[in-house]
Write a protein that holds these residues in place. Structure first.
Motif, PDB file in Angstrom:
ATOM      1  N   ASP A  56       0.843  -1.189   0.000  1.00 12.82           N
ATOM      2  CA  ASP A  56       0.000   0.000   0.000  1.00 12.82           C
ATOM      3  C   ASP A  56       0.885   1.247   0.000  1.00 12.82           C
ATOM      4  O   ASP A  56       1.528   1.545   1.001  1.00 12.82           O
ATOM      5  CB  ASP A  56      -0.894  -0.029   1.239  1.00 12.82           C
ATOM      6  N   TYR A  57       0.920   1.951  -1.119  1.00 12.21           N
ATOM      7  CA  TYR A  57       1.722   3.157  -1.235  1.00 12.21           C
ATOM      8  C   TYR A  57       0.852   4.399  -1.138  1.00 12.21           C
ATOM      9  O   TYR A  57      -0.271   4.415  -1.623  1.00 12.21           O
ATOM     10  CB  TYR A  57       2.462   3.201  -2.579  1.00 12.21           C
ATOM     11  N   HIS A  58       1.398   5.415  -0.512  1.00 10.52           N
ATOM     12  CA  HIS A  58       0.805   6.756  -0.541  1.00 10.52           C
ATOM     13  C   HIS A  58       1.784   7.602  -1.347  1.00 10.52           C
ATOM     14  O   HIS A  58       2.904   7.861  -0.898  1.00 10.52           O
ATOM     15  CB  HIS A  58       0.636   7.315   0.873  1.00 10.52           C
ATOM     16  N   VAL A  59       1.392   7.996  -2.534  1.00  2.72           N
ATOM     17  CA  VAL A  59       2.280   8.716  -3.453  1.00  2.72           C
ATOM     18  C   VAL A  59       1.865  10.179  -3.517  1.00  2.72           C
ATOM     19  O   VAL A  59       0.698  10.496  -3.743  1.00  2.72           O
ATOM     20  CB  VAL A  59       2.242   8.091  -4.864  1.00  2.72           C
ATOM     21  N   VAL A  60       2.851  11.059  -3.307  1.00  3.03           N
ATOM     22  CA  VAL A  60       2.647  12.496  -3.452  1.00  3.03           C
ATOM     23  C   VAL A  60       3.508  12.950  -4.627  1.00  3.03           C
ATOM     24  O   VAL A  60       4.699  12.633  -4.682  1.00  3.03           O
ATOM     25  CB  VAL A  60       3.039  13.254  -2.163  1.00  3.03           C
ATOM     26  N   CYS A  61       2.906  13.673  -5.549  1.00  3.50           N
ATOM     27  CA  CYS A  61       3.617  14.127  -6.746  1.00  3.50           C
ATOM     28  C   CYS A  61       3.812  15.644  -6.715  1.00  3.50           C
ATOM     29  O   CYS A  61       2.901  16.381  -6.337  1.00  3.50           O
ATOM     30  CB  CYS A  61       2.841  13.746  -8.004  1.00  3.50           C
ATOM     31  N   CYS A  62       4.991  16.068  -7.139  1.00  2.32           N
ATOM     32  CA  CYS A  62       5.328  17.491  -7.236  1.00  2.32           C
ATOM     33  C   CYS A  62       5.970  17.747  -8.588  1.00  2.32           C
ATOM     34  O   CYS A  62       6.747  16.935  -9.074  1.00  2.32           O
ATOM     35  CB  CYS A  62       6.317  17.898  -6.137  1.00  2.32           C
ATOM     36  N   ARG A  63       5.675  18.923  -9.154  1.00  5.65           N
ATOM     37  CA  ARG A  63       6.233  19.270 -10.462  1.00  5.65           C
ATOM     38  C   ARG A  63       7.486  20.114 -10.378  1.00  5.65           C
ATOM     39  O   ARG A  63       8.185  20.260 -11.373  1.00  5.65           O
ATOM     40  CB  ARG A  63       5.185  19.995 -11.304  1.00  5.65           C
ATOM     41  N   GLN A  64       7.774  20.685  -9.203  1.00 10.07           N
ATOM     42  CA  GLN A  64       8.954  21.533  -9.056  1.00 10.07           C
ATOM     43  C   GLN A  64       9.644  21.230  -7.725  1.00 10.07           C
ATOM     44  O   GLN A  64       9.017  20.758  -6.773  1.00 10.07           O
ATOM     45  CB  GLN A  64       8.581  23.005  -9.122  1.00 10.07           C
ATOM     46  N   GLY A  65      10.926  21.549  -7.676  1.00  6.48           N
ATOM     47  CA  GLY A  65      11.742  21.238  -6.523  1.00  6.48           C
ATOM     48  C   GLY A  65      11.334  21.933  -5.246  1.00  6.48           C
ATOM     49  O   GLY A  65      11.331  21.316  -4.173  1.00  6.48           O
ATOM     50  N   ASP A  66      10.980  23.209  -5.336  1.00  2.67           N
ATOM     51  CA  ASP A  66      10.603  23.937  -4.115  1.00  2.67           C
ATOM     52  C   ASP A  66       9.353  23.341  -3.482  1.00  2.67           C
ATOM     53  O   ASP A  66       9.236  23.249  -2.259  1.00  2.67           O
ATOM     54  CB  ASP A  66      10.437  25.434  -4.385  1.00  2.67           C
ATOM     55  N   GLU A  67       8.426  22.902  -4.303  1.00  2.00           N
ATOM     56  CA  GLU A  67       7.213  22.242  -3.810  1.00  2.00           C
ATOM     57  C   GLU A  67       7.578  20.916  -3.123  1.00  2.00           C
ATOM     58  O   GLU A  67       7.028  20.579  -2.066  1.00  2.00           O
ATOM     59  CB  GLU A  67       6.264  21.989  -4.980  1.00  2.00           C
ATOM     60  N   ALA A  68       8.509  20.182  -3.687  1.00  2.00           N
ATOM     61  CA  ALA A  68       8.947  18.904  -3.105  1.00  2.00           C
ATOM     62  C   ALA A  68       9.606  19.120  -1.744  1.00  2.00           C
ATOM     63  O   ALA A  68       9.361  18.358  -0.800  1.00  2.00           O
ATOM     64  CB  ALA A  68       9.912  18.196  -4.055  1.00  2.00           C
ATOM     65  N   ILE A  69      10.429  20.138  -1.645  1.00  4.74           N
ATOM     66  CA  ILE A  69      11.094  20.449  -0.369  1.00  4.74           C
ATOM     67  C   ILE A  69      10.040  20.771   0.689  1.00  4.74           C
ATOM     68  O   ILE A  69      10.117  20.275   1.822  1.00  4.74           O
ATOM     69  CB  ILE A  69      12.104  21.602  -0.539  1.00  4.74           C
ATOM     70  N   ARG A  70       9.038  21.583   0.324  1.00  4.75           N
ATOM     71  CA  ARG A  70       7.960  21.923   1.271  1.00  4.75           C
ATOM     72  C   ARG A  70       7.200  20.671   1.711  1.00  4.75           C
ATOM     73  O   ARG A  70       6.912  20.488   2.893  1.00  4.75           O
ATOM     74  CB  ARG A  70       6.981  22.920   0.650  1.00  4.75           C
ATOM     75  N   GLN A  71       6.865  19.812   0.750  1.00  2.00           N
ATOM     76  CA  GLN A  71       6.131  18.583   1.071  1.00  2.00           C
ATOM     77  C   GLN A  71       6.943  17.679   1.992  1.00  2.00           C
ATOM     78  O   GLN A  71       6.412  17.126   2.964  1.00  2.00           O
ATOM     79  CB  GLN A  71       5.772  17.820  -0.212  1.00  2.00           C
ATOM     80  N   ALA A  72       8.229  17.516   1.698  1.00  8.75           N
ATOM     81  CA  ALA A  72       9.089  16.655   2.516  1.00  8.75           C
ATOM     82  C   ALA A  72       9.247  17.221   3.922  1.00  8.75           C
ATOM     83  O   ALA A  72       9.193  16.474   4.908  1.00  8.75           O
ATOM     84  CB  ALA A  72      10.446  16.478   1.844  1.00  8.75           C
ATOM     85  N   ARG A  73       9.424  18.529   4.032  1.00  7.56           N
ATOM     86  CA  ARG A  73       9.567  19.169   5.343  1.00  7.56           C
ATOM     87  C   ARG A  73       8.282  19.018   6.158  1.00  7.56           C
ATOM     88  O   ARG A  73       8.305  18.646   7.332  1.00  7.56           O
ATOM     89  CB  ARG A  73       9.935  20.646   5.193  1.00  7.56           C
ATOM     90  N   MET A  74       7.158  19.273   5.529  1.00  7.51           N
ATOM     91  CA  MET A  74       5.873  19.161   6.207  1.00  7.51           C
ATOM     92  C   MET A  74       5.627  17.714   6.672  1.00  7.51           C
ATOM     93  O   MET A  74       5.159  17.484   7.786  1.00  7.51           O
ATOM     94  CB  MET A  74       4.739  19.615   5.276  1.00  7.51           C
ATOM     95  N   ALA A  75       5.972  16.755   5.835  1.00  9.50           N
ATOM     96  CA  ALA A  75       5.803  15.349   6.199  1.00  9.50           C
ATOM     97  C   ALA A  75       6.642  14.989   7.423  1.00  9.50           C
ATOM     98  O   ALA A  75       6.168  14.302   8.331  1.00  9.50           O
ATOM     99  CB  ALA A  75       6.175  14.452   5.016  1.00  9.50           C
ATOM    100  N   CYS A  76       7.864  15.480   7.477  1.00  9.26           N
ATOM    101  CA  CYS A  76       8.735  15.237   8.637  1.00  9.26           C
ATOM    102  C   CYS A  76       8.163  15.890   9.885  1.00  9.26           C
ATOM    103  O   CYS A  76       8.142  15.290  10.961  1.00  9.26           O
ATOM    104  CB  CYS A  76      10.152  15.736   8.361  1.00  9.26           C
TER     105      CYS A  76
END
Length: 173
Positions: A56-76
């Motif tokens: 069971d995967y929960h996949v989050v997709c981002c189109r740009q790097g800054d968005e990915a950094i925000r998502q990863a930080r928020m997840a942590c």
């Protein structure tokens, strides 16, 4: 180790087609599998060879790097970090994937990186020097292939879970 754990995967690519493809690989539509089983049964007389991955995967997709950094930080910060990141190198007009990995590594030491690229902007040794440690970094050449993505996600998320379990056990001692 429980297969019921939702394995959190971050996918970062400026191409919507790649994001959709990885999402379909890791989170297949149940109805789509039913249709495939029916077609296989009709064509070959058996639907037993089509195996649905029980992970069971929960996949989050981002189109740009800054968005990915925000998502990863928020997840942590929420205590639900991503286990692995499938990360494109070139994502104009924003920052490249190597810079994204460097930034994420500053606040998440455990995340596993899969660098995906169809270009050779960076020499692999250059990427290895910038994204540490090397044992949490793999490469995937585009075009991507379903079995490779599925196996990388499974192996890296399992490795992440095992490392987390070891950390918890060590703290208990």
């Amino acid at each position: 180790m429980s297969q019921n754990v939702k394995r959190r995967i971050l996918v970062v690519d400026d191409e919507i087609k790649i994001l959709d493809e990885v999402r379909k690989i890791l989170c297949p539509d149940v109805n789509g599998h039913t249709d495939l089983k029916e077609l296989e049964k009709h064509l070959f007389g058996s639907a037993d060879s089509l195996v649905i991955d029980p992970v069971d995967y929960h996949v989050v997709c981002c189109r740009q790097g800054d968005e990915a950094i925000r998502q990863a930080r928020m997840a942590c910060q929420q205590g639900e970090p991503f286990m692995a990141v499938f990360l494109d190198v070139r994502m104009p007009p924003g920052i490249d994937g190597v810079c994204v990995a460097e930034e994420i590594r500053k606040f998440d030491r455990d995340i596993e990186f899969v660098v995906m690229t169809g270009y050779t902007d960076y020499d692999i040794s250059q990427i290895n020097r910038r994204i540490k440690p090397a044992d949490k970094l793999l490469y995937l050449q585009k075009p991507i292939h379903t079995p490779e993505v599925r196996q990388l996600a499974l192996a890296l998320s399992t490795k992440w879970l095992m490392n987390r379990q070891i950390q918890v056990q060590n703290q208990a001692l």
